[in-house]
Design an enzyme around this catalytic site. Structure first.
Site, PDB file in Angstrom:
ATOM      1  N   ASN A 175      -6.164   2.711 -13.187  1.00 57.26           N
ATOM      2  CA  ASN A 175      -5.113   1.813 -12.724  1.00 57.26           C
ATOM      3  C   ASN A 175      -3.759   2.402 -13.082  1.00 57.26           C
ATOM      4  O   ASN A 175      -3.649   3.192 -14.033  1.00 57.26           O
ATOM      5  CB  ASN A 175      -5.264   0.447 -13.410  1.00 57.26           C
ATOM      6  N   GLY A 215       0.769  -1.237   0.000  1.00 56.36           N
ATOM      7  CA  GLY A 215       0.000   0.000   0.000  1.00 56.36           C
ATOM      8  C   GLY A 215       0.799   1.286   0.000  1.00 56.36           C
ATOM      9  O   GLY A 215       0.285   2.327   0.418  1.00 56.36           O
ATOM     10  N   THR A 216       2.039   1.254  -0.493  1.00 55.16           N
ATOM     11  CA  THR A 216       2.816   2.496  -0.505  1.00 55.16           C
ATOM     12  C   THR A 216       2.205   3.520  -1.457  1.00 55.16           C
ATOM     13  O   THR A 216       2.158   4.711  -1.129  1.00 55.16           O
ATOM     14  CB  THR A 216       4.294   2.234  -0.871  1.00 55.16           C
ATOM     15  N   ASN A 217       1.733   3.078  -2.615  1.00 51.45           N
ATOM     16  CA  ASN A 217       1.061   4.016  -3.516  1.00 51.45           C
ATOM     17  C   ASN A 217      -0.245   4.518  -2.909  1.00 51.45           C
ATOM     18  O   ASN A 217      -0.574   5.694  -3.012  1.00 51.45           O
ATOM     19  CB  ASN A 217       0.797   3.374  -4.885  1.00 51.45           C
ATOM     20  N   ARG A 221     -13.280 -13.520  -3.024  1.00 46.28           N
ATOM     21  CA  ARG A 221     -13.716 -13.592  -4.431  1.00 46.28           C
ATOM     22  C   ARG A 221     -15.232 -13.545  -4.567  1.00 46.28           C
ATOM     23  O   ARG A 221     -15.754 -12.912  -5.473  1.00 46.28           O
ATOM     24  CB  ARG A 221     -13.176 -14.858  -5.096  1.00 46.28           C
ATOM     25  N   HIS A 230       0.129   1.089 -14.105  1.00 47.82           N
ATOM     26  CA  HIS A 230       0.894  -0.087 -14.526  1.00 47.82           C
ATOM     27  C   HIS A 230       2.372   0.294 -14.577  1.00 47.82           C
ATOM     28  O   HIS A 230       2.713   1.364 -15.093  1.00 47.82           O
ATOM     29  CB  HIS A 230       0.409  -0.561 -15.900  1.00 47.82           C
TER      30      HIS A 230
END
Length: 190
Positions: free
Chosen positions: A102, A12-14, A58, A104
């Site tokens: 997102n 979770g650093t971002n 899920r 990438h």
């Protein structure tokens, strides 16, 4: 005020970088962190910043509307995938058209697709002797890493770079650009 939900699968650093960025803004804030990993460090990071955090399995994501209902009840304006490793479900994409982004760790369309994340991407970039790599921020669609590109940033690579040094360069680009691009998407697209 716009509401952001972050999906992450790991440390979770971002996610934390995005949370901190929007704590300094008055136009948006991160109000939820969701993860598919009940032991993910991102849960601790969210707790530290007093952000609601949930883990799910899920079934809750794919076979029910549990996660969708959670997002809708919080009036989420933008969903941010920050190291979320599962394919995002089509029923949530349909409920949030052009509102799921997102990041990438490569310059798409190269090095995208199922299984291409983190160190796998950086190892492939090095193995192919690429002269540059970077980040791609894109909208999410029903296929891995194929949504419309919003932003790319590049970094030069050298012959002595390793997957680890490439990862460090990529993280710097992520930390610098991801929150700013999210803010731009929130103010221009929604």
């Amino acid at each position: 005020m716009k509401h952001i939900a972050i999906f992450a699968s790991g440390s979770g650093t971002n996610a934390e970088n995005i949370i901190r960025y929007f704590q300094e803004r008055d136009n948006a804030s991160v109000i939820q962190v969701l993860t598919n990993n009940q032991h993910a460090k991102v849960l601790d990071r969210a707790k530290t910043h007093k952000i609601s955090a949930f883990s799910f399995n899920r079934t809750a994501l794919y076979d029910s509307n549990d996660v969708l209902n959670l997002l809708q009840s919080a009036h989420i304006d933008l969903i941010v995938l920050a190291g979320f490793l599962w394919k995002f479900p089509e029923h949530i994409l349909a409920a949030f058209p052009n509102k799921v982004v997102n990041i990438h760790p490569a310059l798409l369309p190269k090095y995208g697709g199922k299984g291409m994340y983190g160190s796998h991407v950086h190892a492939a970039v090095i193995a192919n002797k690429e002269k540059e790599s970077g980040i791609t921020i894109h909208f999410v669609n029903e296929n891995y890493d194929e949504g419309a590109i919003i932003f790319q940033a590049k970094t030069d690579l050298t012959e002595i770079d390793t997957p680890e040094t490439v990862a460090q360069k990529i993280h710097q680009l992520e930390y610098k650009h991801f929150p700013e691009v999210i803010e731009r998407v929130l103010t221009s697209n929604l």
